[in-house]
Motif scaffolding. Structure first.
Motif, PDB file in Angstrom:
ATOM      1  N   ILE A 123      48.732 -30.856  37.692  1.00 14.52           N
ATOM      2  CA  ILE A 123      48.853 -32.282  37.986  1.00 14.52           C
ATOM      3  C   ILE A 123      50.306 -32.730  38.057  1.00 14.52           C
ATOM      4  N   SER A 124      50.565 -33.569  39.047  1.00 14.35           N
ATOM      5  CA  SER A 124      51.826 -34.289  39.172  1.00 14.35           C
ATOM      6  C   SER A 124      51.430 -35.759  39.131  1.00 14.35           C
ATOM      7  N   ILE A 125      51.802 -36.450  38.063  1.00 13.02           N
ATOM      8  CA  ILE A 125      51.230 -37.768  37.785  1.00 13.02           C
ATOM      9  C   ILE A 125      51.674 -38.841  38.777  1.00 13.02           C
ATOM     10  N   SER A 126      50.894 -39.917  38.833  1.00  8.72           N
ATOM     11  CA  SER A 126      51.198 -41.040  39.715  1.00  8.72           C
ATOM     12  C   SER A 126      52.343 -41.874  39.149  1.00  8.72           C
ATOM     13  N   SER A 127      52.930 -42.709  39.983  1.00 14.54           N
ATOM     14  CA  SER A 127      54.031 -43.573  39.541  1.00 14.54           C
ATOM     15  C   SER A 127      53.540 -44.675  38.612  1.00 14.54           C
ATOM     16  N   GLU A 128      52.214 -44.912  38.569  1.00 19.15           N
ATOM     17  CA  GLU A 128      51.652 -45.944  37.694  1.00 19.15           C
ATOM     18  C   GLU A 128      51.205 -45.404  36.337  1.00 19.15           C
ATOM     19  N   THR A 129      51.242 -44.101  36.148  1.00 21.69           N
ATOM     20  CA  THR A 129      50.687 -43.494  34.940  1.00 21.69           C
ATOM     21  C   THR A 129      51.619 -43.683  33.741  1.00 21.69           C
ATOM     22  N   THR A 130      51.156 -44.468  32.772  1.00 26.17           N
ATOM     23  CA  THR A 130      51.921 -44.696  31.542  1.00 26.17           C
ATOM     24  C   THR A 130      51.111 -44.315  30.310  1.00 26.17           C
ATOM     25  N   LYS A 137      41.827 -35.706  27.300  1.00 26.06           N
ATOM     26  CA  LYS A 137      40.398 -35.395  27.238  1.00 26.06           C
ATOM     27  C   LYS A 137      40.101 -34.039  27.883  1.00 26.06           C
ATOM     28  N   LEU A 138      40.835 -33.732  28.968  1.00 21.34           N
ATOM     29  CA  LEU A 138      40.663 -32.415  29.599  1.00 21.34           C
ATOM     30  C   LEU A 138      41.020 -31.310  28.610  1.00 21.34           C
ATOM     31  N   GLN A 139      42.126 -31.491  27.921  1.00 23.68           N
ATOM     32  CA  GLN A 139      42.544 -30.501  26.931  1.00 23.68           C
ATOM     33  C   GLN A 139      41.518 -30.387  25.808  1.00 23.68           C
ATOM     34  N   ASN A 140      40.942 -31.524  25.418  1.00 25.99           N
ATOM     35  CA  ASN A 140      39.913 -31.516  24.378  1.00 25.99           C
ATOM     36  C   ASN A 140      38.676 -30.741  24.808  1.00 25.99           C
ATOM     37  N   GLU A 141      38.474 -30.664  26.116  1.00 25.71           N
ATOM     38  CA  GLU A 141      37.342 -29.914  26.669  1.00 25.71           C
ATOM     39  C   GLU A 141      37.714 -28.454  26.948  1.00 25.71           C
ATOM     40  N   ASN A 142      38.888 -28.059  26.437  1.00 29.66           N
ATOM     41  CA  ASN A 142      39.382 -26.687  26.619  1.00 29.66           C
ATOM     42  C   ASN A 142      39.630 -26.325  28.078  1.00 29.66           C
ATOM     43  N   ILE A 143      39.981 -27.328  28.865  1.00 31.97           N
ATOM     44  CA  ILE A 143      40.379 -27.098  30.255  1.00 31.97           C
ATOM     45  C   ILE A 143      41.900 -27.122  30.300  1.00 31.97           C
ATOM     46  N   PRO A 144      42.544 -25.996  30.581  1.00 30.75           N
ATOM     47  CA  PRO A 144      44.013 -25.965  30.579  1.00 30.75           C
ATOM     48  C   PRO A 144      44.619 -26.871  31.644  1.00 30.75           C
ATOM     49  N   VAL A 145      45.706 -27.527  31.262  1.00 26.72           N
ATOM     50  CA  VAL A 145      46.421 -28.436  32.149  1.00 26.72           C
ATOM     51  C   VAL A 145      47.888 -28.029  32.200  1.00 26.72           C
ATOM     52  N   VAL A 146      48.452 -28.005  33.405  1.00 28.78           N
ATOM     53  CA  VAL A 146      49.875 -27.718  33.578  1.00 28.78           C
ATOM     54  C   VAL A 146      50.473 -28.809  34.467  1.00 28.78           C
ATOM     55  N   PHE A 147      51.554 -29.431  34.000  1.00 26.90           N
ATOM     56  CA  PHE A 147      52.275 -30.418  34.801  1.00 26.90           C
ATOM     57  C   PHE A 147      53.265 -29.702  35.709  1.00 26.90           C
ATOM     58  N   PHE A 148      53.445 -30.241  36.913  1.00 27.56           N
ATOM     59  CA  PHE A 148      54.525 -29.726  37.752  1.00 27.56           C
ATOM     60  C   PHE A 148      55.209 -30.884  38.457  1.00 27.56           C
ATOM     61  N   ASP A 149      56.511 -30.801  38.573  1.00 30.94           N
ATOM     62  CA  ASP A 149      57.378 -31.824  39.152  1.00 30.94           C
ATOM     63  C   ASP A 149      57.362 -33.105  38.316  1.00 30.94           C
ATOM     64  N   ARG A 150      56.277 -33.869  38.383  1.00 30.06           N
ATOM     65  CA  ARG A 150      56.173 -35.098  37.586  1.00 30.06           C
ATOM     66  C   ARG A 150      55.378 -34.815  36.314  1.00 30.06           C
ATOM     67  N   GLU A 151      56.020 -34.959  35.193  1.00 33.05           N
ATOM     68  CA  GLU A 151      55.392 -34.664  33.912  1.00 33.05           C
ATOM     69  C   GLU A 151      55.102 -35.947  33.130  1.00 33.05           C
ATOM     70  N   PHE A 152      54.261 -35.815  32.105  1.00 29.71           N
ATOM     71  CA  PHE A 152      54.086 -36.875  31.119  1.00 29.71           C
ATOM     72  C   PHE A 152      54.705 -36.329  29.838  1.00 29.71           C
ATOM     73  N   GLU A 153      55.911 -36.800  29.535  1.00 28.24           N
ATOM     74  CA  GLU A 153      56.733 -36.154  28.510  1.00 28.24           C
ATOM     75  C   GLU A 153      56.091 -36.077  27.130  1.00 28.24           C
ATOM     76  N   SER A 154      55.389 -37.137  26.725  1.00 31.33           N
ATOM     77  CA  SER A 154      54.886 -37.181  25.353  1.00 31.33           C
ATOM     78  C   SER A 154      53.593 -36.391  25.138  1.00 31.33           C
ATOM     79  N   LEU A 155      52.997 -35.864  26.214  1.00 28.98           N
ATOM     80  CA  LEU A 155      51.788 -35.060  26.072  1.00 28.98           C
ATOM     81  C   LEU A 155      52.159 -33.583  26.028  1.00 28.98           C
ATOM     82  N   GLU A 156      51.683 -32.894  25.020  1.00 28.96           N
ATOM     83  CA  GLU A 156      51.996 -31.473  24.879  1.00 28.96           C
ATOM     84  C   GLU A 156      51.160 -30.645  25.851  1.00 28.96           C
TER      85      GLU A 156
END
Length: 339
Positions: A123-130, A137-156
């Motif tokens: 995922i590369s997040i939208s400009s509105e995502t705060t 929730k995806l991570q809680n469901e054991n679905i791996p998530v990787v940010f690229f280019d646009r990250e959400f800094e406070s989410l591990e």
């Protein structure tokens, strides 16, 4: 956290699995009162029916999701190619979703990725995502998530990014070296870390040179449609004729700067020097050719996909929640900044 199944839902309600299943399918065999009770509990527990449950019980979906803010930017087209190159080798399908820079659309897309539909998400997040609760929730469901280019800094979560602060700094240094006395940085979102880092690097170079670094004067937010951005840039250059250099945080801003300059008889680079964060293939043949900070888009997509598949395959690895891969962008000087 294990996935919430229809069996769990039935247990919570004190009903049989068959009754709950029929209620969720709006069967005529189930009373309206029971249907309402089942739907209310399903919503309360965030239960999402899995249409693929029977076929996926013993195997993966062999599908990954790629969530992008847009595809008009050439960067994302190249990144998709990098992702696809890895997915093909792994015999995986790639689902491309566009948020169109909308937080609500992004949330809806992420919600569609639950319950076994995909094995992982890039995922590369939208400009509105705060807020990143939907991604958590995806991570809680054991679905791996990787940010690229646009990250959400406070989410591990693992991230594949570029050296944005350094690139912002170098872009400002170039303009200053070319004699600019009042350069500005045009951003598309001050809330996006990718833009804020580039702006911070830009401001640091100005401060180092002894120039005033008032964010309202040197860092300017330009948002909306192409027509709206055109009007914003036009108004900015008409109101502040002292502006002699611009760094565009994305390539679509650069195109509007060129359009405004053409319509207002502003000579690039004599009157206005321009640098853009861009992977635009036509940058060398624009008139004048465009100086760019070019990201390794294909490599970013490829690296992000490789990290994601490492997590999906669950083999021995060293990737952690705070893993960050930083690739370097390249400053390519062309005629738009030449003296």
């Amino acid at each position: 956290m294990s996935k919430l199944t229809i069996k769990t839902l039935a247990k919570e309600l004190g009903l049989s699995i068959a009754t709950v299943s029929k209620a969720l399918k709006d069967s005529h065999e189930i009373s309206t009162e029971t249907k309402k009770k089942v739907l209310a509990m399903a919503e309360q527990l965030n239960y999402v029916p899995n249409p693929y449950a029977s076929s996926l019980r013993k195997q993966k979906s062999k599908t990954i999701a790629v969530i992008l803010p847009e595809v008009a930017d050439n960067f994302f087209s190249l990144a998709i190619n990098g992702i696809q190159a890895v997915a093909v080798q792994k015999n995986y399908h790639v689902l491309i979703y566009l948020s169109h820079e909308s937080f609500e659309i992004e949330k809806a897309v992420v919600n569609h990725c639950y319950s076994g539909r995909v094995d992982g998400v890039l995922i590369s997040i939208s400009s509105e995502t705060t807020d990143a609760e939907h991604i958590q929730k995806l991570q809680n469901e054991n679905i791996p998530v990787v940010f690229f280019d646009r990250e959400f800094e406070s989410l591990e979560a693992p991230k594949v990014i570029t050296n944005d602060y350094e690139s912002g700094y170098l872009s400002a240094k170039l303009l200053l070296e070319k004699g600019c006395k009042h350069p500005v940085f045009l951003s598309t979102s001050l809330s996006l870390s990718i833009c804020s880092k580039r702006a911070a690097g830009f401001a640091a170079a100005l401060a180092e040179a002894g120039l005033q670094t008032d964010d309202f004067q040197y860092v300017i937010d330009c948002t909306g449609t192409q027509e709206m951005i055109f009007d914003q840039v036009k108004e900015l250059l008409q109101k502040h004729k002292e502006i002699d250099g611009i760094v565009a945080s994305v390539e679509r801003l650069a195109m509007q700067i060129y359009m405004v300059s053409l319509s207002g008889h502003i000579n690039i680079p004599k009157d206005l020097k321009v640098v853009a964060f861009s992977t635009l293939e036509t940058a060398p043949i624009l008139n004048p050719s465009l100086t760019t900070i070019t990201q390794p888009a294909f490599e970013i997509g490829k690296s992000a996909a490789e990290v994601l598949f490492t997590l999906i395959e669950k083999k021995k690895h060293t990737i952690t929640a705070d893993t960050t891969l930083m690739l370097s962008s390249k400053l390519i000087e062309r005629d738009s900044t030449m003296i």
